[in-house]
Scaffold this active site. Structure first.
Site, PDB file in Angstrom:
ATOM      1  N   ASP A  30      -4.632  -8.922  -0.704  1.00  0.00           N
ATOM      2  CA  ASP A  30      -4.906  -9.984   0.275  1.00  0.00           C
ATOM      3  C   ASP A  30      -4.917 -11.357  -0.389  1.00  0.00           C
ATOM      4  O   ASP A  30      -4.458 -12.336   0.202  1.00  0.00           O
ATOM      5  CB  ASP A  30      -6.251  -9.722   0.967  1.00  0.00           C
ATOM      6  CG  ASP A  30      -6.236  -8.442   1.775  1.00  0.00           C
ATOM      7  OD1 ASP A  30      -5.311  -8.273   2.588  1.00  0.00           O
ATOM      8  OD2 ASP A  30      -7.127  -7.600   1.574  1.00  0.00           O
ATOM      9  N   HIS A  44     -11.054  -3.685  -4.832  1.00  0.00           N
ATOM     10  CA  HIS A  44     -10.414  -2.621  -4.059  1.00  0.00           C
ATOM     11  C   HIS A  44     -11.010  -1.306  -4.531  1.00  0.00           C
ATOM     12  O   HIS A  44     -11.005  -1.018  -5.723  1.00  0.00           O
ATOM     13  CB  HIS A  44      -8.895  -2.632  -4.263  1.00  0.00           C
ATOM     14  CG  HIS A  44      -8.158  -1.840  -3.223  1.00  0.00           C
ATOM     15  ND1 HIS A  44      -8.233  -0.466  -3.121  1.00  0.00           N
ATOM     16  CD2 HIS A  44      -7.325  -2.243  -2.220  1.00  0.00           C
ATOM     17  CE1 HIS A  44      -7.490  -0.059  -2.109  1.00  0.00           C
ATOM     18  NE2 HIS A  44      -6.929  -1.111  -1.552  1.00  0.00           N
TER      19      HIS A  44
END
Length: 413
Positions: free
Chosen positions: A353, A304
């Site tokens: 996710d 990320h």
């Protein structure tokens, strides 16, 4: 031992905070007055102190804005602050908030800055009936965002007050829209819980045929609350552009759903789910990861750009999934993927996710369930950003184009 040492919280003096931020001490207090920093009075009267993590997060954000190309749009917001390893909703640690309160309560906090205990959202019968008819008319292979976009449009038409952009009217629409979106989705599980008005319980029956147990339902509610907002993601920026043009809240949410359907934003959860299923079917992560890398594809669920370590939303979900017995195999598979990548020097950490895929796989949900969950959850944040944007100068989000085409005049072809 002082209170700071006991709590493990690192505090900075005004002078130290100013040095981290690269500003004068007076500017530190300006940040406090604008709600960008919180201060605590020293008990012995030696001035104010500041949470070091909060100061460092503000400094990081300021550096990002300063490094942006000249003319790049920067939006001031009081909603979500993202630091190197945590994030806050209106100055409150978002993970702590989501761990203590239900999604509806977190949504109210984002919208109003007030915690409404026991908040419940109810879909108006007319709007719900219209949304269900619209969704039922779609082709069977329609995706989750297709259904939600149609449901939003149908709910908008059923709301004659949608053009009223006052805070009271927008909040009323928001409290009706979110349960309408959930209620319009096809039901997979038996609704033996009709008296339970919690949004997570309603959404559960739209995501899986399995009966909800309290622990699994708590994880779903936590996921909704954690995902309620995350600053100016692509879909949120689309919402603010629409709100800047004074589009009504339903149209603003539609703009967010349009951006979310892009493969680089909304599809990540689906890809992570399928990878996790493949790891379970093949009995190990190594061959699956190898195939991704050989094909030149990114391993989903890892990395990320805003966090230097593991996504704090993933950390919170993994911790709660530990107590979920049926999540054991999927959780072990996810950790094996992380371990394989770490051994090969990938330098990537789990993002939300991957954690969502553990939830969807272990609860018998389809691959697109994570996308549905994300869209429903983020609607709260979209509404919060629309409310902020309605208070700004209209049509301010109008960057200038840098024309690189042929210079005029040219003859008409």
């Amino acid at each position: 031992m002082d209170a700071q040492a006991e709590s493990g919280e690192r505090r900075l003096s005004t002078r130290e905070a100013a040095e981290v931020l690269g500003v004068k001490p007076a500017t530190v207090y300006a940040y406090v007055s604008r709600g960008q920093l919180t201060s605590r009075r020293d008990p012995v009267g030696r001035g104010s102190s500041f949470d070091a993590a909060e100061v460092e997060a503000l400094a990081l954000r300021s550096r990002r804005e300063a490094a942006a190309p000249a003319g790049e749009l920067a939006v001031r917001t009081s909603l979500t602050l993202i630091g190197p390893d945590r994030y806050w909703f209106r100055g409150v640690d978002a993970v702590e908030l989501a761990s203590r309160y239900r999604y509806e309560e977190v949504a109210e906090w984002l919208w109003t800055g007030t915690l409404v205990r026991g908040a419940r959202f109810t879909a108006p019968p007319e709007a719900l009936a219209a949304a269900r008819r619209a969704v039922a008319a779609l082709a069977p292979h329609s995706g989750p965002v297709d259904r939600l976009r149609v449901a939003v449009a149908a709910a908008a038409v059923a709301d004659p007050l949608r053009f009223d952009l006052s805070e009271e009217a927008v909040l009323g629409s928001a409290r009706c829209l979110i349960p309408t979106l959930v209620g319009a989705l096809p039901e997979l599980g038996a609704p033996g819980w009709a008296g339970d008005g919690r949004l997570a319980r309603q959404l559960w029956a739209r995501l899986t045929e399995r009966e909800a147990d309290p622990d699994a339902l708590a994880v779903l509610d936590l996921a909704l609350a954690l995902l309620a907002d995350h600053d100016l993601a692509a879909s949120t920026l689309a919402v603010r552009v629409a709100a800047s043009a004074r589009a009504h809240p339903y149209a603003a949410v539609s703009a967010g759903l349009g951006a979310l359907e892009g493969p680089l934003h909304g599809a990540a959860g689906r890809l992570a789910h399928r990878m996790l299923v493949e790891v379970l079917e093949r009995g190990g992560a190594a061959p699956v990861v190898a195939e991704y890398l050989r094909a030149g594809r990114r391993v989903p669920g890892l990395g990320h750009r805003l966090y230097r370590g593991e996504d704090p939303r993933a950390t919170a979900l993994f911790a709660r999934l530990e107590a979920l017995e049926q999540a054991g195999p999927a959780l072990a598979a996810a950790r094996e993927v992380i371990g394989v990548m770490a051994r090969h020097g990938g330098g990537l950490h789990a993002n939300v996710d991957l954690a969502l895929s553990v939830l969807t796989v272990s609860c018998g949900m389809a691959a697109e369930a994570g996308e549905t969950l994300f869209a429903v959850a983020r609607t709260a944040g979209w509404i919060a950003h629309a409310l902020e944007e309605y208070q700004e100068r209209p049509l301010r989000m109008r960057p200038s184009g840098h024309y690189v085409g042929p210079r005029p005049p040219r003859p008409v072809p």
